[in-house]
Write an enzyme that holds these catalytic residues in place. Sequence first.
Site, PDB file in Angstrom:
ATOM      1  N   CYS A 116       0.810  -1.227   0.000  1.00 22.06           N
ATOM      2  CA  CYS A 116       0.000   0.000   0.000  1.00 22.06           C
ATOM      3  C   CYS A 116       0.840   1.273   0.000  1.00 22.06           C
ATOM      4  O   CYS A 116       0.343   2.347  -0.322  1.00 22.06           O
ATOM      5  CB  CYS A 116      -0.953   0.007   1.191  1.00 22.06           C
ATOM      6  SG  CYS A 116      -2.027  -1.428   1.232  1.00 22.06           S
ATOM      7  N   HIS A 258      -3.453   7.133   2.943  1.00 22.06           N
ATOM      8  CA  HIS A 258      -3.848   5.847   2.377  1.00 22.06           C
ATOM      9  C   HIS A 258      -5.234   5.485   2.916  1.00 22.06           C
ATOM     10  O   HIS A 258      -5.507   5.638   4.103  1.00 22.06           O
ATOM     11  CB  HIS A 258      -2.820   4.776   2.753  1.00 22.06           C
ATOM     12  CG  HIS A 258      -3.259   3.383   2.431  1.00 22.06           C
ATOM     13  ND1 HIS A 258      -3.787   3.049   1.198  1.00 22.06           N
ATOM     14  CD2 HIS A 258      -3.291   2.253   3.183  1.00 22.06           C
ATOM     15  CE1 HIS A 258      -4.100   1.763   1.212  1.00 22.06           C
ATOM     16  NE2 HIS A 258      -3.820   1.268   2.399  1.00 22.06           N
ATOM     17  N   ASN A 288     -10.103  -0.478   0.333  1.00 25.60           N
ATOM     18  CA  ASN A 288      -8.650  -0.328   0.306  1.00 25.60           C
ATOM     19  C   ASN A 288      -8.122  -0.793  -1.057  1.00 25.60           C
ATOM     20  O   ASN A 288      -8.115  -1.988  -1.350  1.00 25.60           O
ATOM     21  CB  ASN A 288      -8.049  -1.168   1.448  1.00 25.60           C
ATOM     22  CG  ASN A 288      -6.539  -1.075   1.527  1.00 25.60           C
ATOM     23  OD1 ASN A 288      -5.890  -0.567   0.615  1.00 25.60           O
ATOM     24  ND2 ASN A 288      -5.980  -1.584   2.612  1.00 25.60           N
TER      25      ASN A 288
HETATM   26  N1  COA Z   1     -18.197  -9.561   9.411  1.00 25.36           N
HETATM   27  C1  COA Z   1     -18.600  -9.954  10.627  1.00 25.36           C
HETATM   28  N2  COA Z   1     -17.761 -10.354  11.587  1.00 25.36           N
HETATM   29  C2  COA Z   1     -16.452 -10.375  11.309  1.00 25.36           C
HETATM   30  C3  COA Z   1     -15.964  -9.974  10.044  1.00 25.36           C
HETATM   31  C4  COA Z   1     -16.892  -9.574   9.077  1.00 25.36           C
HETATM   32  N3  COA Z   1     -16.526  -9.168   7.835  1.00 25.36           N
HETATM   33  N4  COA Z   1     -14.621 -10.102  10.054  1.00 25.36           N
HETATM   34  C5  COA Z   1     -14.265 -10.531  11.279  1.00 25.36           C
HETATM   35  N5  COA Z   1     -15.362 -10.692  12.031  1.00 25.36           N
HETATM   36  C6  COA Z   1     -15.453 -11.149  13.424  1.00 25.36           C
HETATM   37  C7  COA Z   1     -14.224 -11.893  13.857  1.00 25.36           C
HETATM   38  O1  COA Z   1     -14.334 -13.252  13.472  1.00 25.36           O
HETATM   39  C8  COA Z   1     -14.281 -11.725  15.364  1.00 25.36           C
HETATM   40  O2  COA Z   1     -15.205 -12.644  15.876  1.00 25.36           O
HETATM   41  P1  COA Z   1     -14.901 -13.414  17.262  1.00 25.36           P
HETATM   42  O3  COA Z   1     -14.765 -12.328  18.285  1.00 25.36           O
HETATM   43  O4  COA Z   1     -16.126 -14.249  17.419  1.00 25.36           O
HETATM   44  O5  COA Z   1     -13.649 -14.165  17.014  1.00 25.36           O
HETATM   45  C9  COA Z   1     -14.890 -10.329  15.537  1.00 25.36           C
HETATM   46  O6  COA Z   1     -15.510 -10.012  14.280  1.00 25.36           O
HETATM   47  C10 COA Z   1     -13.921  -9.272  15.932  1.00 25.36           C
HETATM   48  O7  COA Z   1     -12.824  -9.343  15.079  1.00 25.36           O
HETATM   49  P2  COA Z   1     -11.617  -8.370  15.256  1.00 25.36           P
HETATM   50  O8  COA Z   1     -10.616  -8.724  14.239  1.00 25.36           O
HETATM   51  O9  COA Z   1     -11.173  -8.316  16.679  1.00 25.36           O
HETATM   52  O10 COA Z   1     -12.287  -6.963  14.898  1.00 25.36           O
HETATM   53  P3  COA Z   1     -11.618  -5.549  14.827  1.00 25.36           P
HETATM   54  O11 COA Z   1     -12.405  -4.614  15.656  1.00 25.36           O
HETATM   55  O12 COA Z   1     -10.131  -5.574  15.024  1.00 25.36           O
HETATM   56  O13 COA Z   1     -11.836  -5.149  13.296  1.00 25.36           O
HETATM   57  C11 COA Z   1     -10.634  -5.012  11.233  1.00 25.36           C
HETATM   58  C12 COA Z   1     -11.252  -5.908  12.272  1.00 25.36           C
HETATM   59  C13 COA Z   1      -9.992  -5.877  10.147  1.00 25.36           C
HETATM   60  C14 COA Z   1     -11.699  -4.127  10.606  1.00 25.36           C
HETATM   61  C15 COA Z   1      -9.579  -4.101  11.908  1.00 25.36           C
HETATM   62  O14 COA Z   1      -8.723  -4.881  12.714  1.00 25.36           O
HETATM   63  C16 COA Z   1      -8.766  -3.331  10.936  1.00 25.36           C
HETATM   64  O15 COA Z   1      -9.273  -2.453  10.269  1.00 25.36           O
HETATM   65  N6  COA Z   1      -7.455  -3.610  10.851  1.00 25.36           N
HETATM   66  C17 COA Z   1      -6.584  -2.940   9.916  1.00 25.36           C
HETATM   67  C18 COA Z   1      -6.788  -3.553   8.576  1.00 25.36           C
HETATM   68  C19 COA Z   1      -6.163  -2.758   7.473  1.00 25.36           C
HETATM   69  O16 COA Z   1      -6.551  -1.655   7.233  1.00 25.36           O
HETATM   70  N7  COA Z   1      -5.190  -3.354   6.799  1.00 25.36           N
HETATM   71  C20 COA Z   1      -4.571  -2.814   5.673  1.00 25.36           C
HETATM   72  C21 COA Z   1      -3.473  -1.893   6.073  1.00 25.36           C
HETATM   73  S1  COA Z   1      -2.721  -1.295   4.633  1.00 25.36           S
END
Ligand code: COA
Length: 331
Positions: A116, A258, A288
């Site tokens: 990215c 980004h 993204n």
């Molecule tokens: N829909 C519903 N539930 C989902 C899901 C979806 N699309 N994706 C994950 N979950 C669930 C998980 O399985 C987890 O369930 P559990 O608690 O029963 O295990 C729960 O939601 C929480 O997951 P978690 O990963 O802790 O959520 P979060 O608040 O961290 O949000 C992201 C997840 C990916 C949105 C967040 O971590 C994020 O934005 N990270 C950065 C990602 C990014 O931008 N990467 C690129 C950088 S260039």
Amino acid sequence: MKRPVAYVAGTGRGIPERVMTNHDFAALGLDTNHEWIFERTGIVQRHIASDAETTCWMAAKAARQAMSRAGVGPGEIDAIVLSTATPDRLLPSTAVDLQAELGATRAAAFDVSAACSGWIYGMTVAEGLMQSGVVETALVVGAEKMSAIVDWRDRSTCVLFGDGAGAAVLKRARPNSSRGILSTFMRSDGTLAELLWRPSGGATIPFSERVLQDRSSFVRMAGRETFKHAVRSMSEACDRALDGAKLRAEDIDILIPHQANVRIIEATAKYASVPMDKVYVNVDRYGNTSSASIPIALDEAMESGRVTEGTTALCVAFGAGFTWGSMVIRF
Ligand code: COA
């Protein structure tokens, strides 16, 4: 402040036609919903490329628009720097396909792999080529077909990404002009590579029946850890680019981060002391798009008049690697 070596003469974007909303994931049998995706990321929809809309196709669309706005013909381009995590094939580069497609017969062409952060890396490389005297005019493109490498059975990653391309034509700055790239900053930390990666499909673990079965050639991400590093690294990168340009946050007219997640964007803006009304956000419409996200946002900001002559923009990126970087550009 240093005299800029290179300035942005024109921008463009190449966006695939098909739109996929958060509601469309239900049809894939994924246990997710609009509320979950929107609350955590700010994403409402993303564009998904068809088979014909290749990485090169999107790149060419963006490039042609940028060249037309810059008044630059294909024969004037000395270098094509194309950042992508999704080349159309592994050898040779997608940049050479773009060179052929545009008929840029004098251009050196190569891909940059910095996920990215790739467009910021690519812009910095192009600026360096100008500094060395090798290049007068460069085309810097971020082009990504993320839909080809995400695991459509993994709800925690596939909802986050989208396809698209953005491009800028860079030209040598005029003597004594204050218009152009005022500062750049790049960093990486490969000890964290496995937090966001594709474990297989390269030379170490080539494609095989087993790789296809365990789906290890698709993107895998540790979301929480990635989030924390993204905020920390983008905040550092904002400081470093401002220091490099000898500017303060209040001198910045627009922050173009980004576009991975609106919560990462808000945290970065808060740290950088840039109010949200000065921050360009389009992650709601694109998801993204990896290294395409900043040039797409920049092109939209120019088209809508948010970036005009004299605007000072701070661009900041973070991605797999981890890699991060930033750049202050005066338009
Ligand atoms: N829909 C519903 N539930 C989902 C899901 C979806 N699309 N994706 C994950 N979950 C669930 C998980 O399985 C987890 O369930 P559990 O608690 O029963 O295990 C729960 O939601 C929480 O997951 P978690 O990963 O802790 O959520 P979060 O608040 O961290 O949000 C992201 C997840 C990916 C949105 C967040 O971590 C994020 O934005 N990270 C950065 C990602 C990014 O931008 N990467 C690129 C950088 S260039």
